[in-house]
Design an enzyme around this catalytic site. Structure first.
Site, PDB file in Angstrom:
ATOM      1  N   SER A  80       4.038   2.207   8.451  1.00 17.92           N
ATOM      2  CA  SER A  80       3.839   1.209   7.420  1.00 17.92           C
ATOM      3  C   SER A  80       5.118   1.012   6.641  1.00 17.92           C
ATOM      4  O   SER A  80       5.751   1.983   6.233  1.00 17.92           O
ATOM      5  CB  SER A  80       2.721   1.626   6.478  1.00 17.92           C
ATOM      6  OG  SER A  80       1.522   1.186   7.002  1.00 17.92           O
ATOM      7  N   ASP A  85       1.205  -7.687   2.268  1.00 16.56           N
ATOM      8  CA  ASP A  85       1.344  -6.248   2.010  1.00 16.56           C
ATOM      9  C   ASP A  85       2.805  -5.814   1.844  1.00 16.56           C
ATOM     10  O   ASP A  85       3.363  -5.134   2.691  1.00 16.56           O
ATOM     11  CB  ASP A  85       0.679  -5.485   3.171  1.00 16.56           C
ATOM     12  CG  ASP A  85       0.356  -4.044   2.812  1.00 16.56           C
ATOM     13  OD1 ASP A  85       0.903  -3.551   1.809  1.00 16.56           O
ATOM     14  OD2 ASP A  85      -0.434  -3.420   3.534  1.00 16.56           O
ATOM     15  N   HIS A 103       0.814  -1.222   0.000  1.00 15.22           N
ATOM     16  CA  HIS A 103       0.000   0.000   0.000  1.00 15.22           C
ATOM     17  C   HIS A 103       0.842   1.265   0.000  1.00 15.22           C
ATOM     18  O   HIS A 103       0.336   2.338  -0.300  1.00 15.22           O
ATOM     19  CB  HIS A 103      -1.065  -0.017   1.110  1.00 15.22           C
ATOM     20  CG  HIS A 103      -0.594   0.295   2.495  1.00 15.22           C
ATOM     21  ND1 HIS A 103      -0.291  -0.674   3.423  1.00 15.22           N
ATOM     22  CD2 HIS A 103      -0.402   1.477   3.129  1.00 15.22           C
ATOM     23  CE1 HIS A 103       0.069  -0.096   4.564  1.00 15.22           C
ATOM     24  NE2 HIS A 103       0.006   1.200   4.412  1.00 15.22           N
TER      25      HIS A 103
HETATM   26  N1  ARG Z   1      -4.842   0.536   7.536  1.00 12.68           N
HETATM   27  C1  ARG Z   1      -3.543   0.588   6.939  1.00 12.68           C
HETATM   28  C2  ARG Z   1      -2.938   1.998   7.099  1.00 12.68           C
HETATM   29  O1  ARG Z   1      -3.503   2.816   7.756  1.00 12.68           O
HETATM   30  C3  ARG Z   1      -3.548   0.126   5.511  1.00 12.68           C
HETATM   31  C4  ARG Z   1      -4.305   0.965   4.539  1.00 12.68           C
HETATM   32  C5  ARG Z   1      -4.295   0.491   3.106  1.00 12.68           C
HETATM   33  N2  ARG Z   1      -5.279  -0.548   2.838  1.00 12.68           N
HETATM   34  C6  ARG Z   1      -6.608  -0.358   2.554  1.00 12.68           C
HETATM   35  N3  ARG Z   1      -7.363  -1.389   2.370  1.00 12.68           N
HETATM   36  N4  ARG Z   1      -7.155   0.831   2.451  1.00 12.68           N
HETATM   37  O2  ARG Z   1      -2.256   2.547   6.289  1.00 12.68           O
HETATM   38  N1  ASP Z   2      -1.453   1.330   8.043  1.00  6.90           N
HETATM   39  C1  ASP Z   2      -0.686   2.398   8.678  1.00  6.90           C
HETATM   40  C2  ASP Z   2       0.314   3.056   7.725  1.00  6.90           C
HETATM   41  O1  ASP Z   2       0.135   3.050   6.534  1.00  6.90           O
HETATM   42  C3  ASP Z   2      -0.023   1.915   9.923  1.00  6.90           C
HETATM   43  C4  ASP Z   2      -0.872   2.102  11.132  1.00  6.90           C
HETATM   44  O2  ASP Z   2      -1.659   3.059  11.173  1.00  6.90           O
HETATM   45  O3  ASP Z   2      -0.696   1.321  12.073  1.00  6.90           O
HETATM   46  O4  ASP Z   2       1.249   3.699   8.130  1.00  6.90           O
END
Ligand code: ARG
Ligand code: ASP
Length: 719
Positions: free
Chosen positions: A653, A228, A89
């Site tokens: 991330s 990921d 991502h």
């Molecule tokens: N929750 C994770 C973060 O905050 C991954 C986000 C990307 N994935 C998604 N399905 N939107 O970055």
């Molecule tokens: N998914 C988040 C990021 O892209 C990580 C988190 O918020 O724990 O940095």
């Protein structure tokens, strides 16, 4: 230059919040430079190295293998040829940029077969931290009191700080960048020197049904089965120095790269995450937390629920819309889901109540001579938040409601073109060239925009949002007949017409835009926002920030004498170390989560009819044959993801997850939903970070994609 730890300690060593000292065990995002203070605890948890092994300005250390990846992620160097791992991502935008109908790398994955096939990514930079330095003295000298003893006015302080940091930033050498960053709400300042590499190329990415497996359904959740990760490479000039893209550039030879430990981690094992957490607010007042809980989170959640309903329904109706809106829905849903979890967590932990209790103690302390200087800060914060609520509400309405229909922002983005056209028409010097340049940019922007735009969907969003907006804001809301006009008469919502107009756009044609109903609407709402809302919000923000600075210092002083615990600074996108152990958790009554998932779980989730859960035949075959090679765990399973108690946030991330010996065992990518309040209050029971098991990443590269040449440049630790 040797940097001393001592300079920082007087401020750092205070107690933390008294009432929950025990629960706070291993929370915290620590500055690598001061890790000595955590060393004993880390070793108690199993860490076999020292603080200097993590951060040493005089010798190579683990921090040298960690990079800021792009604008808001972390990455790690894993080979002597500058290979970098980060999340899928985080690489998403660059993978998308190289994707087309003929080569859909997003869907199918991408593996460069040789160095020559690695794809340049204009605009993508990685930054290495060279050193950090305390510059509080330079930054803050003379900014407390004037010569006559009166406090320095806040605006004078702000201007001086701006000027001083600009001066420091100018000292950056070629290929370097300097950032000056406030800590503890401006009670301290640190300077960071980065080496910036700007030739970074895409090397590999799994197909989305691996890299994004589980999609938004599983996002922010555990058990998780998302692969990921994506792979990039840093290139440098022949002297190994940062350089713009050139075919002559060579793979970068790093100071340090991580070795990869294939033995994995088990429950209770030590882990450490080094990376760039973006923003946390652990030291807010109860008023600040109430503001998040009662206004910010609910307003944003409500608006996005509405917007997502429309988008999801349209995506289900039609395959083309599904592709067009996938990335948009993902980004809208990411914040939406996080805020829901965050609000629930704040409620569950009664953060407001416990902050109030703490504030009572603080109030008692300010009634003693030691704390007298801080007596007015909490009442002043309370008052500031009371005023802030209304203007903040207006700002959120603008961001989440007014800008929800995409055509509004898009129409406004033509303002510069209209202005340039005006000048070109008046024959101003150089204006024709400027106009042509802006026009070219608008043409590309329009093509990009319409590629993923469906006017019907946008109209429905506009109608739904407008119907609700009236009750939330004093600003005028367009009525149904106006909205009808926007989607029948405006050129912005008619892609063919707009693209044709832009194709041979003459300065005189600006009138078409200037008289366009949607453009006029966009101009008026933006004007109101810029001239009215933004300054009002800024006024309160500055006031709150100043008070928060005083309150922060007060909190530190109050607890200076009362305990060995330490304040860690809130996250601010500077390098931090979080550490903890691999550990399961219980999300709710009767449910217990094991700390890791396996490939078996992917097969269980498989559903060829649901986009998020499609599994390719090749992966199924590897599973059927248990063809995991050296990547299986001791039980013969193929591990996928695991969780631990490392305190992380957005920006972490892509961060390397290291074991007790400092070798790579995972890539951080998310948190559990029940723990998303950790940006405001960390709870050791409930908060877990989610990491990709490095063995799954390598299994995909090696067994699934057959990209042996990448495996061959890595260095492994195994039995
Ligand atoms: N929750 C994770 C973060 O905050 C991954 C986000 C990307 N994935 C998604 N399905 N939107 O970055
Ligand atoms: N998914 C988040 C990021 O892209 C990580 C988190 O918020 O724990 O940095």
């Amino acid at each position: 230059m040797r940097i001393s730890v001592k300079t920082f300690l007087p401020l750092l060593t205070g107690g933390l919040f008294l009432f929950c000292a025990a629960a706070r065990a291993d929370e915290g995002m620590w500055l690598p430079m001061f890790l000595k203070q955590n060393e004993a605890r880390m070793q108690e948890l199993g860490f076999k190295l020292t603080a200097e092994d993590v951060y040493d300005v005089n010798a190579s250390s683990l921090k040298d293998a960690v990079v800021i990846f792009g604008g808001g992620c972390t990455g790690e160097v894993v080979s002597p040829q500058g290979l970098v791992f980060t999340n899928h991502h985080c690489g998403y935008g660059y993978i998308q940029e190289h994707s087309s109908l003929e080569h859909d790398y997003l869907t199918d994955g991408f593996w460069a077969e040789s160095l020559r096939d690695e794809l340049p990514c204009p605009g993508l930079k990685v930054r290495f931290l060279k050193e950090m330095r305390d510059v509080s003295e330079v930054m803050l000298a003379g900014l407390e009191r004037n010569d006559d003893g009166t406090p320095v006015a806040e605006n004078v302080r702000r201007d001086s700080i701006d000027a001083r940091s600009r001066r420091l930033m100018k000292e950056a050498a070629q290929g370097e960048e300097i950032r000056v960053v406030p800590f503890y709400y401006g009670n301290q300042y640190f300077l960071f020197v980065y080496e910036v590499y700007e030739d970074v190329r895409l090397v590999g990415a799994p197909p989305s049904n691996i890299g994004k497996f589980g999609g938004d359904t599983d996002n922010w959740m555990f058990p998780r089965h998302t692969g990921d990760f994506s792979v990039f490479r840093i290139y440098a000039d022949t002297a190994n120095r940062p350089a713009p893209y050139s075919p002559e550039n060579k793979p970068y030879s790093p100071k340090r790269y991580f070795k990869i430990d294939l033995r994995g981690c088990e429950e209770g094992d030590f882990t450490m995450v080094i990376g760039y957490p973006g923003r946390t607010q652990e030291y807010l007042s109860s008023y600040g937390v109430e503001q998040v809980l009662n206004q910010e989170d609910p307003m944003r959640i409500e608006a996005r629920t509405l917007r997502l309903e429309v988008i999801k329904a349209a995506m289900n109706r039609d395959a083309k819309t599904r592709i067009q809106y996938a990335a948009k829905a993902a980004s809208i849903a990411n914040g939406w889901k996080k805020w829901i979890g965050e609000a629930k967590g704040i409620e569950r932990l009664d953060v407001v109540g416990s902050k109030r209790e703490y504030e009572k103690l603080f109030g008692e302390w300010t009634a003693t001579p030691e704390g007298a200087a801080y007596a007015s800060v909490l009442p002043a914060l309370q008052e500031a938040y009371e005023g802030f609520g209304a203007v903040q509400g207006e700002a959120i309405v603008f961001q989440e409601y007014v800008l929800a229909p995409e055509a509004v922002r898009f129409a406004y983005s033509f303002k510069a073109l209209c202005e340039a056209a005006e000048k070109a028409a008046s024959g101003e010097e150089g204006a024709v060239e400027k106009f042509a340049e802006i026009l070219r940019k608008r043409q590309t922007a329009a093509e990009d925009f319409y590629k993923n735009y469906n006017p019907e969907v946008d109209r429905e969003i506009f109608e739904k949002m407008a119907a609700r907006q009236a009750e939330k804001s004093s600003a005028a809301v367009p009525d149904p007949s106006q909205i009808n006009l926007f989607y029948t008469k405006s050129v912005f919502t008619q892609p063919q017409k707009m693209l044709a107009l832009l194709q041979d756009f003459k300065p005189a044609q600006r009138k078409t835009i200037l008289n366009d109903p949607l453009y006029r609407y966009a101009l008026s709402v933006y004007n109101r926002y810029i001239t009215h809302t933004v300054p009002a919000v800024a006024l309160y923000r500055r006031q709150i920030d100043s008070l928060q600075r005083v309150y922060m210092r007060g909190q530190m002083e109050m607890q200076k004498s009362s305990g060995p615990e330490t304040f860690y600074p809130d996250a601010n996108f500077t390098m931090r170390v979080a550490y903890g152990q691999v550990n399961g958790f219980s999300p709710s009554d009767a449910l217990v989560c094991k700390p890791y998932t396996t490939l078996k779980g992917i097969m269980e989730k498989e559903n060829p009819d649901i986009y998020d859960y499609v599994v390719e035949e090749r992966l199924k075959e590897l599973y059927r044959n248990a063809d995991y090679g050296r990547y299986a765990n001791k039980k013969g399973e193929m591990p996928v993801a695991f969780i631990g108690t490392n305190h992380t946030t957005g920006g972490n991330s892509g961060s390397p997850v290291l074991n007790a010996e400092g070798n790579l065992v995972g890539i951080n990518f998310d948190r559990n939903w029940e723990g998303t309040m950790s940006d405001i209050r960390y709870d050791a029971q409930m908060c877990r970070n989610i990491m990709l098991d490095i063995r799954y990443c390598l299994f995909i590269i090696d067994k699934f994609a057959g990209a042996r040449r990448l495996i061959d440049e890595l260095e492994f630790v195994e039995n």
